[in-house]
Design an enzyme around this catalytic site. Structure first.
Site, PDB file in Angstrom:
ATOM      1  N   VAL A   4     -22.306  -4.265  26.593  1.00 32.15           N
ATOM      2  CA  VAL A   4     -21.385  -5.268  26.348  1.00 32.15           C
ATOM      3  C   VAL A   4     -21.452  -6.025  25.113  1.00 32.15           C
ATOM      4  O   VAL A   4     -22.392  -6.649  24.769  1.00 32.15           O
ATOM      5  CB  VAL A   4     -21.507  -6.316  27.451  1.00 32.15           C
ATOM      6  CG1 VAL A   4     -20.234  -7.176  27.348  1.00 32.15           C
ATOM      7  CG2 VAL A   4     -21.426  -5.719  28.935  1.00 32.15           C
ATOM      8  N   LYS A   5     -20.115  -5.782  24.284  1.00 30.54           N
ATOM      9  CA  LYS A   5     -20.043  -6.504  23.040  1.00 30.54           C
ATOM     10  C   LYS A   5     -19.339  -7.880  22.956  1.00 30.54           C
ATOM     11  O   LYS A   5     -18.331  -8.049  23.488  1.00 30.54           O
ATOM     12  CB  LYS A   5     -19.314  -5.568  22.154  1.00 30.54           C
ATOM     13  CG  LYS A   5     -19.650  -5.552  20.679  1.00 30.54           C
ATOM     14  CD  LYS A   5     -18.656  -4.297  19.848  1.00 30.54           C
ATOM     15  CE  LYS A   5     -19.064  -4.466  18.371  1.00 30.54           C
ATOM     16  NZ  LYS A   5     -17.926  -3.352  17.911  1.00 30.54           N
ATOM     17  N   VAL A   6     -20.343  -8.891  22.532  1.00 26.66           N
ATOM     18  CA  VAL A   6     -19.977 -10.274  22.760  1.00 26.66           C
ATOM     19  C   VAL A   6     -20.019 -10.903  21.404  1.00 26.66           C
ATOM     20  O   VAL A   6     -20.861 -10.703  20.605  1.00 26.66           O
ATOM     21  CB  VAL A   6     -20.947 -10.934  23.717  1.00 26.66           C
ATOM     22  CG1 VAL A   6     -20.649 -12.467  23.781  1.00 26.66           C
ATOM     23  CG2 VAL A   6     -21.204 -10.122  24.841  1.00 26.66           C
TER      24      VAL A   6
END
Length: 217
Positions: free
Chosen positions: A86-88
């Site tokens: 997951v890219k945050v």
């Protein structure tokens, strides 16, 4: 150093995979739009299509900027495929989300990092990857590679396991310099990887070998 390709183009991903050196993929909403991939369901399907091509991690980006939204999106993305990371974004709510995901065993990539301080916060929150954008720093006359070195020093000082993922890599020299500095991963266009293949002396030498072979037949 791991090689990731930064694209949403399936043909380019397949080509990099076929080369035998691809370790993963990063992408973002802009790269999706470039390939004509729009709409939530289409984007989610495309992430799965990418996962089915590569063997390694695939970064999938949340769109929300509030904590509740990032958590909801991130959990949904993580359920898509075991390879999803997951890219945050590196914002206050993003750091909170990274901590939440870390506690839940969901892997993360903290994106849009432009300072060593931001990278330190991401590591303390438990990010799996941190993505300093070296090309965009170069664009404003700041040494992006120096940032990689600063983060490497800090992480080594304290034994952080967060991997440095050099992002916004533009060309082959970026790749080589990141390897020298000790970046764990680089992500860039296919051309930055294929550029490593090229040397004029290789071409000259091969042409000579083939010419001499033909003379003997």
């Amino acid at each position: 150093m791991k090689f990731f390709i930064d694209t949403a183009n399936l043909d380019q991903i397949r080509e990099a995979q076929d080369l035998g050196v691809l370790d993963g993929v990063t992408t973002n909403p802009s790269l999706m739009a470039k390939e004509g991939i729009t709409g939530g369901n289409n984007i989610l399907k495309h992430y799965v299509d990418i996962c089915n091509i590569v063997d390694g991690d695939v970064s999938a980006e949340v769109i929300s900027t509030d904590l509740a939204g990032m958590i909801k999106e991130g959990e949904a993305l993580a359920e898509l495929h075991k390879q999803i990371v997951v890219k945050v974004p590196m914002i206050k709510e993003g750091v909170k989300a990274i901590k939440y995901f870390s506690d839940k065993g969901i892997r993360t990539n903290c994106t849009l990092v432009f300072s060593a301080g931001q990278a330190l916060l991401a590591a303390k929150a438990g990010a799996t990857y941190v993505s300093p954008f070296i090309g965009r720093l170069d664009d404003i006359s700041t040494d992006g590679l120096n940032l990689i070195g600063e983060i490497r020093l800090i992480y080594d000082n304290y034994g952080y396991e967060t991997q440095i993922l050099a992002a916004s890599v533009r060309h082959t020299m970026h790749v080589l310099e990141c390897a020298k500095i000790g970046s764990d991963v680089m992500t860039g266009p296919l051309s930055s990887i294929e550029g490593l293949l090229k040397h004029p002396l290789t071409d000259i030498g091969l042409a000579k070998f083939l010419e001499d072979y033909k003379k003997g037949n």
